[in-house]
Write a protein that holds these residues in place. Sequence first.
Motif, PDB file in Angstrom:
ATOM      1  N   SER A   1      12.407  48.128  32.674  1.00 54.57           N
ATOM      2  CA  SER A   1      12.463  49.533  32.775  1.00 54.57           C
ATOM      3  C   SER A   1      13.693  49.931  33.686  1.00 54.57           C
ATOM      4  N   VAL A   2      13.689  49.207  35.043  1.00 50.76           N
ATOM      5  CA  VAL A   2      14.550  49.383  36.120  1.00 50.76           C
ATOM      6  C   VAL A   2      15.393  48.254  36.406  1.00 50.76           C
ATOM      7  N   LEU A   3      16.940  48.261  36.412  1.00 48.17           N
ATOM      8  CA  LEU A   3      17.839  47.229  36.673  1.00 48.17           C
ATOM      9  C   LEU A   3      18.726  47.554  37.714  1.00 48.17           C
ATOM     10  N   ARG A   4      18.705  46.694  38.596  1.00 45.58           N
ATOM     11  CA  ARG A   4      19.660  47.100  39.836  1.00 45.58           C
ATOM     12  C   ARG A   4      20.800  45.742  39.587  1.00 45.58           C
ATOM     13  N   ILE A   5      22.124  46.313  39.496  1.00 45.20           N
ATOM     14  CA  ILE A   5      23.071  45.616  39.115  1.00 45.20           C
ATOM     15  C   ILE A   5      24.262  45.557  40.214  1.00 45.20           C
ATOM     16  N   ALA A   6      24.747  44.549  40.913  1.00 43.48           N
ATOM     17  CA  ALA A   6      25.704  44.388  41.697  1.00 43.48           C
ATOM     18  C   ALA A   6      27.050  43.730  41.164  1.00 43.48           C
ATOM     19  N   ARG A   7      28.278  44.133  40.941  1.00 39.92           N
ATOM     20  CA  ARG A   7      29.594  43.633  40.389  1.00 39.92           C
ATOM     21  C   ARG A   7      30.439  43.617  41.224  1.00 39.92           C
ATOM     22  N   ASP A   8      31.437  43.087  41.064  1.00 44.40           N
ATOM     23  CA  ASP A   8      32.949  43.207  41.528  1.00 44.40           C
ATOM     24  C   ASP A   8      33.657  43.980  40.582  1.00 44.40           C
ATOM     25  N   ASP A   9      35.161  44.173  40.809  1.00 43.74           N
ATOM     26  CA  ASP A   9      35.763  45.146  39.932  1.00 43.74           C
ATOM     27  C   ASP A   9      36.893  44.263  39.368  1.00 43.74           C
ATOM     28  N   SER A  10      36.628  42.960  39.126  1.00 43.63           N
ATOM     29  CA  SER A  10      37.515  42.276  38.176  1.00 43.63           C
ATOM     30  C   SER A  10      37.835  42.765  36.983  1.00 43.63           C
ATOM     31  N   VAL A  11      36.669  43.182  36.345  1.00 43.47           N
ATOM     32  CA  VAL A  11      36.741  44.040  34.961  1.00 43.47           C
ATOM     33  C   VAL A  11      36.840  45.312  35.123  1.00 43.47           C
ATOM     34  N   PRO A  12      38.085  45.921  34.445  1.00 46.01           N
ATOM     35  CA  PRO A  12      38.463  47.348  34.670  1.00 46.01           C
ATOM     36  C   PRO A  12      37.372  48.478  34.852  1.00 46.01           C
TER      37      PRO A  12
ATOM     38  N   PRO B   1      43.289  38.971  38.669  1.00 47.06           N
ATOM     39  CA  PRO B   1      42.606  38.650  37.355  1.00 47.06           C
ATOM     40  C   PRO B   1      43.317  39.507  36.122  1.00 47.06           C
ATOM     41  N   LEU B   2      43.565  38.793  35.297  1.00 50.35           N
ATOM     42  CA  LEU B   2      44.340  39.320  34.142  1.00 50.35           C
ATOM     43  C   LEU B   2      43.789  40.649  33.710  1.00 50.35           C
ATOM     44  N   PRO B   3      42.461  40.744  33.452  1.00 47.61           N
ATOM     45  CA  PRO B   3      41.774  42.076  32.907  1.00 47.61           C
ATOM     46  C   PRO B   3      42.066  43.227  33.647  1.00 47.61           C
ATOM     47  N   LEU B   4      42.207  43.151  34.877  1.00 51.02           N
ATOM     48  CA  LEU B   4      42.551  44.291  35.631  1.00 51.02           C
ATOM     49  C   LEU B   4      44.023  44.500  35.563  1.00 51.02           C
ATOM     50  N   ILE B   5      45.035  43.704  35.407  1.00 48.79           N
ATOM     51  CA  ILE B   5      46.354  43.867  35.369  1.00 48.79           C
ATOM     52  C   ILE B   5      47.121  43.972  34.028  1.00 48.79           C
ATOM     53  N   ALA B   6      46.417  43.873  32.960  1.00 46.64           N
ATOM     54  CA  ALA B   6      47.113  43.630  31.782  1.00 46.64           C
ATOM     55  C   ALA B   6      47.842  44.866  31.332  1.00 46.64           C
TER      56      ALA B   6
ATOM     57  N   THR C   1      26.339  39.028  27.226  1.00 46.62           N
ATOM     58  CA  THR C   1      26.899  39.110  25.860  1.00 46.62           C
ATOM     59  C   THR C   1      28.105  39.845  25.656  1.00 46.62           C
ATOM     60  N   GLU C   2      27.909  41.064  26.301  1.00 48.42           N
ATOM     61  CA  GLU C   2      29.065  42.154  26.104  1.00 48.42           C
ATOM     62  C   GLU C   2      30.177  42.016  26.987  1.00 48.42           C
ATOM     63  N   LEU C   3      29.935  41.354  28.341  1.00 46.30           N
ATOM     64  CA  LEU C   3      31.004  41.085  28.948  1.00 46.30           C
ATOM     65  C   LEU C   3      31.712  39.773  28.792  1.00 46.30           C
ATOM     66  N   GLU C   4      30.799  38.761  28.052  1.00 51.99           N
ATOM     67  CA  GLU C   4      31.515  37.752  27.714  1.00 51.99           C
ATOM     68  C   GLU C   4      32.476  37.788  26.430  1.00 51.99           C
ATOM     69  N   GLN C   5      32.000  38.823  25.750  1.00 53.10           N
ATOM     70  CA  GLN C   5      32.822  39.005  24.284  1.00 53.10           C
ATOM     71  C   GLN C   5      34.189  39.647  24.911  1.00 53.10           C
ATOM     72  N   TYR C   6      33.962  40.506  25.741  1.00 57.40           N
ATOM     73  CA  TYR C   6      35.121  41.376  26.423  1.00 57.40           C
ATOM     74  C   TYR C   6      36.051  40.406  26.855  1.00 57.40           C
ATOM     75  N   LEU C   7      35.697  39.488  28.038  1.00 59.64           N
ATOM     76  CA  LEU C   7      36.473  38.691  28.454  1.00 59.64           C
ATOM     77  C   LEU C   7      37.239  37.621  27.703  1.00 59.64           C
ATOM     78  N   GLU C   8      36.579  37.355  26.855  1.00 57.95           N
ATOM     79  CA  GLU C   8      37.239  36.231  25.854  1.00 57.95           C
ATOM     80  C   GLU C   8      38.222  36.788  24.826  1.00 57.95           C
ATOM     81  N   SER C   9      38.188  37.968  24.887  1.00 58.15           N
ATOM     82  CA  SER C   9      39.333  38.896  24.045  1.00 58.15           C
ATOM     83  C   SER C   9      40.386  39.387  24.670  1.00 58.15           C
ATOM     84  N   VAL C  10      40.438  39.350  26.012  1.00 56.13           N
ATOM     85  CA  VAL C  10      41.672  39.839  27.038  1.00 56.13           C
ATOM     86  C   VAL C  10      42.523  38.780  26.728  1.00 56.13           C
TER      87      VAL C  10
END
Length: 260
Positions: free
Chosen positions: A59-70, A205-210, A251-260
């Motif tokens: 119902s509620v989700l608190r997420i922390a993340r870095d900015d290695s993914v654009p 990281p490559l995803p950020l600078i591609a 799953t979404e993050l894994e699929q995206y990063l494997e496609s970069v």
Amino acid sequence: MKTSQIKVFLAVVRNGTIAAAARELNRSRTTIVTDCRRFDQVAGQIFARCQHHFSGAESVLRIARDDSVPEPMWRDILRRLKIRFPQTSLSVWLATPRELPRLVKSQSVDVAYGLMPELLSEGYHWFRELADVRMLTVAAPDHPLSQLNRVTQDDLISYTEVTLASMQNDRLEAESPETANYLAFTQYELIRDAVIDGAGWADLPLPLIADALTQRTLKVIHHRSAKWWKVFSALESEQAQGGAVVGWLATELEQYLESV
């Protein structure tokens, strides 16, 4: 939902028609139709929340993340998450990779994603690797390091390194710079922009600078260790572990990063 709307609904059920219910309640048909529509809307919301709960979605989700993914990719993932799980409320905190484990362990957030230091699953926290991320040592095309056919370690320490900084023991500290001459920021994006502006060199990281590499605003320097790997991981609290939304995000993050 108001009790008057429930009375209207019961009057319609009892009388069989809106017109008969309107006469019984001494109200106009239009008012009764409006109340019935509102009742139906609230009932639909309650039904949707029940379905959401029984599906196992948080119902509620608190997420922390870095900015290695654009940022555009994160916005797209969160947009699609809200379509897939419309009843889940989200809060997102941007932090440095080194700060992510602490935020989960202190229960400030439920789950963290990023290029955080490798951890073992311990206690009530579950650490899992999602994808390998290529790290590249880069500089602006007109930077002196970009002009060299071979860059040595001595060459690197001759120029400013742009690196990450994070809060450690209530002090802002640079994270393991290669040289005493550095410029440190708390976000990969700020590092990238500083390097594009010619402030120095950095490992990014490559995803950020591609896009920057494609547009030739950044260049990989000719150093023997200019290409290496880090692991993009998820650290989940006991409460978040096994949740439908957390599983979908991974799953979404894994699929995206494997496609970069």
